[in-house]
Structures are given as C-alpha cells and as structure tokens.
Design a protein around this motif. Structure first.
Motif, PDB file in Angstrom:
ATOM      1  N   MET A   1       6.231  -4.202 -28.387  1.00 16.47           N
ATOM      2  CA  MET A   1       7.102  -3.578 -29.567  1.00 16.47           C
ATOM      3  C   MET A   1       6.992  -2.079 -29.550  1.00 16.47           C
ATOM      4  N   ILE A   2       7.962  -1.302 -29.717  1.00 15.17           N
ATOM      5  CA  ILE A   2       7.856   0.097 -29.769  1.00 15.17           C
ATOM      6  C   ILE A   2       7.338   0.674 -30.920  1.00 15.17           C
ATOM      7  N   GLU A   3       6.531   1.622 -31.045  1.00 14.60           N
ATOM      8  CA  GLU A   3       5.799   2.262 -32.131  1.00 14.60           C
ATOM      9  C   GLU A   3       6.443   3.397 -32.513  1.00 14.60           C
ATOM     10  N   TYR A   4       7.448   3.127 -33.414  1.00 20.25           N
ATOM     11  CA  TYR A   4       8.266   4.230 -33.865  1.00 20.25           C
ATOM     12  C   TYR A   4       7.871   5.621 -34.938  1.00 20.25           C
ATOM     13  N   SER A   5       6.645   4.974 -35.248  1.00 19.25           N
ATOM     14  CA  SER A   5       6.009   6.312 -36.096  1.00 19.25           C
ATOM     15  C   SER A   5       5.444   7.236 -35.188  1.00 19.25           C
ATOM     16  N   ASN A   6       5.109   6.898 -33.854  1.00 19.03           N
ATOM     17  CA  ASN A   6       4.595   7.958 -32.932  1.00 19.03           C
ATOM     18  C   ASN A   6       5.970   8.930 -32.720  1.00 19.03           C
ATOM     19  N   LEU A   7       6.986   8.307 -32.407  1.00 22.65           N
ATOM     20  CA  LEU A   7       8.134   9.210 -32.263  1.00 22.65           C
ATOM     21  C   LEU A   7       8.606  10.027 -33.480  1.00 22.65           C
ATOM     22  N   PHE A   8       8.459   9.277 -34.584  1.00 17.59           N
ATOM     23  CA  PHE A   8       8.564  10.083 -35.977  1.00 17.59           C
ATOM     24  C   PHE A   8       7.692  11.351 -36.113  1.00 17.59           C
ATOM     25  N   ASN A   9       6.259  11.031 -35.958  1.00 17.98           N
ATOM     26  CA  ASN A   9       5.207  12.184 -36.305  1.00 17.98           C
ATOM     27  C   ASN A   9       5.550  13.254 -35.296  1.00 17.98           C
ATOM     28  N   MET A  10       6.031  12.931 -33.727  1.00 17.65           N
ATOM     29  CA  MET A  10       6.019  13.895 -32.762  1.00 17.65           C
ATOM     30  C   MET A  10       7.121  14.934 -33.246  1.00 17.65           C
ATOM     31  N   GLN A  11       8.187  14.364 -33.706  1.00 18.93           N
ATOM     32  CA  GLN A  11       9.518  15.255 -33.906  1.00 18.93           C
ATOM     33  C   GLN A  11       9.008  16.090 -35.251  1.00 18.93           C
ATOM     34  N   ILE A  12       8.500  15.408 -36.144  1.00 19.26           N
ATOM     35  CA  ILE A  12       8.389  16.066 -37.477  1.00 19.26           C
ATOM     36  C   ILE A  12       7.291  17.335 -37.233  1.00 19.26           C
ATOM     37  N   MET A  13       6.179  16.985 -36.105  1.00 21.99           N
ATOM     38  CA  MET A  13       5.322  18.143 -36.005  1.00 21.99           C
ATOM     39  C   MET A  13       6.020  19.286 -35.274  1.00 21.99           C
ATOM     40  N   ILE A  14       7.142  19.025 -34.448  1.00 26.17           N
ATOM     41  CA  ILE A  14       7.871  19.886 -34.047  1.00 26.17           C
ATOM     42  C   ILE A  14       8.645  21.043 -34.777  1.00 26.17           C
ATOM     43  N   PHE A  15       9.347  20.203 -35.749  1.00 27.76           N
ATOM     44  CA  PHE A  15       9.900  20.954 -36.859  1.00 27.76           C
ATOM     45  C   PHE A  15       9.047  21.513 -37.752  1.00 27.76           C
ATOM     46  N   ILE A  16       7.619  21.207 -38.091  1.00 31.42           N
ATOM     47  CA  ILE A  16       6.767  21.877 -39.026  1.00 31.42           C
ATOM     48  C   ILE A  16       6.441  23.202 -38.201  1.00 31.42           C
ATOM     49  N   LEU A  17       6.137  23.140 -36.690  1.00 35.87           N
ATOM     50  CA  LEU A  17       5.827  24.440 -36.211  1.00 35.87           C
ATOM     51  C   LEU A  17       6.944  25.522 -36.109  1.00 35.87           C
ATOM     52  N   THR A  18       8.040  24.877 -35.830  1.00 33.25           N
ATOM     53  CA  THR A  18       9.248  25.630 -35.736  1.00 33.25           C
ATOM     54  C   THR A  18       9.412  26.401 -37.158  1.00 33.25           C
ATOM     55  N   ALA A  19       9.196  25.672 -38.442  1.00 34.77           N
ATOM     56  CA  ALA A  19       9.347  26.066 -39.664  1.00 34.77           C
ATOM     57  C   ALA A  19       8.314  27.128 -39.824  1.00 34.77           C
ATOM     58  N   ALA A  20       7.207  27.022 -39.366  1.00 35.49           N
ATOM     59  CA  ALA A  20       6.088  28.227 -39.668  1.00 35.49           C
ATOM     60  C   ALA A  20       6.526  29.386 -38.964  1.00 35.49           C
ATOM     61  N   GLY A  21       7.020  29.338 -37.620  1.00 31.24           N
ATOM     62  CA  GLY A  21       7.438  30.514 -36.908  1.00 31.24           C
ATOM     63  C   GLY A  21       8.701  31.101 -37.735  1.00 31.24           C
TER      64      GLY A  21
END
Length: 306
Positions: free
Chosen positions: A1-21
């Motif tokens: 079973m795919i754990e989609y929460s890991n995918l979602f968390n990873m993508q959101i982290m990237i957007f937060i870091l980009t937003a910080a920059g």
C-alpha cells in the motif's frame, strides 16, 4: 500500500523552503550578491558532499546482481533523455534550449526521489533507487554540465572534468566500488554538509523566483516541457517495463524516479553559468507543482498495471 502522506509531506516541505527563499529575497535579507554567493556555496561545497555521501552505500556483487536490471534501465533512460534534449526544443532561444536540455536529462530524482521511494516502497525500494541514480549522477555532472558551457572540444572536457561535482562523482565511485570506510568524523562532516542541499537549493530558487513575475510561470513552452518530463518519459518507462514483465518493484521505482520534476540544479547551474536562470526557475517551480498530481497518478498506475 502506497503511503501518500510521505509524498505529500515531501512536496510541501519543498514549497515551504522555496517560500522562505522568496520572502527573504523580497525583504532583501538575501541580496542579489548574497544569492550569487549561496549559489557558489551550493555548487562548490554542498552538492559535492551530497554526491559523495550518496555513494556511501553497501555495495557487493550480490547487490549488483539484484540491481543490474534497474541499472540497465537507468542507463537506457539517460541515453534516451539525452537525445530527447537535443531534438525536442528546436524552436527556442539558445539559453532556453540549454535549460530545457539539462532539465530533460536531469530530474529531481536524487533530492526528492530517494526519500520519496523509501517512504513508499521501503528499504528495498531505496536500495534500487540508489543504484538507479548512479548513471543519472554521472550524466548530470558530465553531459548535464556540458549543456551550460560554451567551450568546445578539449576545453569543454577540461571544464567538465574539473567541475567540483564531477570530481565528487569520481571520489564517490571509488568509495563505493572499493567499499572504502572513511573515518567517522569525515563521514559525519560530509553527511552534515550534505543535509543542507535541499534547504539551500530551494532557498536560492525561491530567491530567484522573487525576481520574476509569477504570472509568467505558466506558458506554452513550460507546459510542453512538463508534459515531456512528468508524463511522456515515465509513461514510456512504465509501458516498456510492463511489456517486458520486469519485476514489479523495479518497475515501480524506475517509473516514479523517471517521473520526477526538473532538478533544482537546473536553476542552480543556470545561475552559475549566467544562463536564463529565471526561465530555469519557472520550469523547476511549475514541474514541481504539477508533480503533486502526476506522481500519485503514476503510483496508482503502477499498482494497477504490474
């Protein structure tokens, strides 16, 4: 079973870091000169450490034998992507063409793909991902870097071979092939610096993003690139693997990694070599946003077809 929460968390982290920059640049906490300095720091120190650390895997004949299939798949993908980069973007400016070539050859499979595959497919998936990434890392810092250099013949070879990231690949290969054990303090230092890769890369990208109009991010050319990077390439990989009845886990890992968005190094190298860094940021940003949709779809397709 795919754990989609890991995918979602990873993508959101990237957007937060980009937003910080983005915010730091808008507030001028990161000035233009400071951003250039961060770019050099990432290219000359952080990325080389990340590359060396990525090769510090337990590598044996048994591992090579079980991972040989995915190694061959990865090599074929890199060869095909290399030629696609040279035939698909004829009606673009020279600078856009350089960015698009690199973005087609090199995805974000290393920064985003590795932890994502581990979260979805476990330790065996991570092992296959580590093997898959060997050809891409070599190609990224050889054929990839050559996309941005204007040198010809011996000069381009010299520029590529002396690039800090290519030197790091050579060191990493020696460490992996001969299973060299570095002192604990050296491993800890390399690992710590390597851990800054995603953070600094996305902050730099956010800083560049702050200097462009967001409404210009979506264009026909950018969408055209995203369709190739996020849809056509992984769909072709999935179709061929399914047709050849490749092991389901190998098929899944190969498909997901082939469908990663443009690598953050696309924008980092464009900035380093005075190419169209703003255009590079646009394709990195847009492909990453759209991958929130395409990667889960790929995972579902893999589950259904293999």
């Amino acid at each position: 079973m795919i754990e989609y929460s890991n995918l979602f968390n990873m993508q959101i982290m990237i957007f937060i870091l980009t937003a910080a920059g983005y915010i730091l640049r808008k507030l001028n906490i990161i000035s233009s000169d400071c951003r250039a300095g961060l770019t050099n720091l990432v290219i000359d120190l952080v990325l080389p450490c990340n590359i060396i650390y990525s090769f510090m895997i337990n590598f044996s004949k048994d591992v090579l034998k079980s991972g040989l299939v995915i190694l061959v798949i990865s090599i074929v993908i890199q060869i095909v992507c290399y030629f696609l980069g040279y035939v698909l973007y004829g009606k673009t400016t020279e600078e856009e063409r350089k960015v698009l070539k690199y973005g087609t050859i090199c995805s974000n499979a290393g920064f985003l793909g590795n932890p994502l595959v581990e979260g979805i497919y476990g330790s065996m998936g991570l092992l296959y991902a580590s093997i898959y990434l060997i050809p891409q890392r070599i190609c990224m810092w050889s054929a990839g870097v050559s996309c941005f250099t204007d040198s010809k013949g011996k000069n381009v070879v010299k520029k590529v071979l002396t690039h800090p990231c290519i030197v790091a690949v050579m060191i990493g290969l020696v460490i992996m092939i001969f299973q060299i054990r570095l002192p604990g303090f050296a491993v800890s230092s390399i690992k710590t610096i390597s851990g800054c890769t995603t953070t600094l890369s996305m902050i730099v990208i956010g800083g560049i993003l702050a200097e462009i109009e967001l409404k210009t991010v979506v264009s026909r050319l950018n969408i055209y690139y995203c369709i190739i990077r996020l849809v056509i390439i992984p769909a072709a990989v999935l179709a061929v693997c399914a047709l050849l009845k490749i092991n389901p886990l190998i098929t899944a890992v190969s498909t997901v990694l082939a469908g990663m968005p443009a690598g953050s190094t696309t924008a980092i190298l464009a900035a380093k070599y005075d190419c169209d860094e703003k255009f590079a940021v646009k394709i990195v940003f847009l492909s990453t946003v759209l991958s929130l949709i395409t990667i889960p779809v790929l995972c579902v397709l893999v589950e259904q077809l293999v």
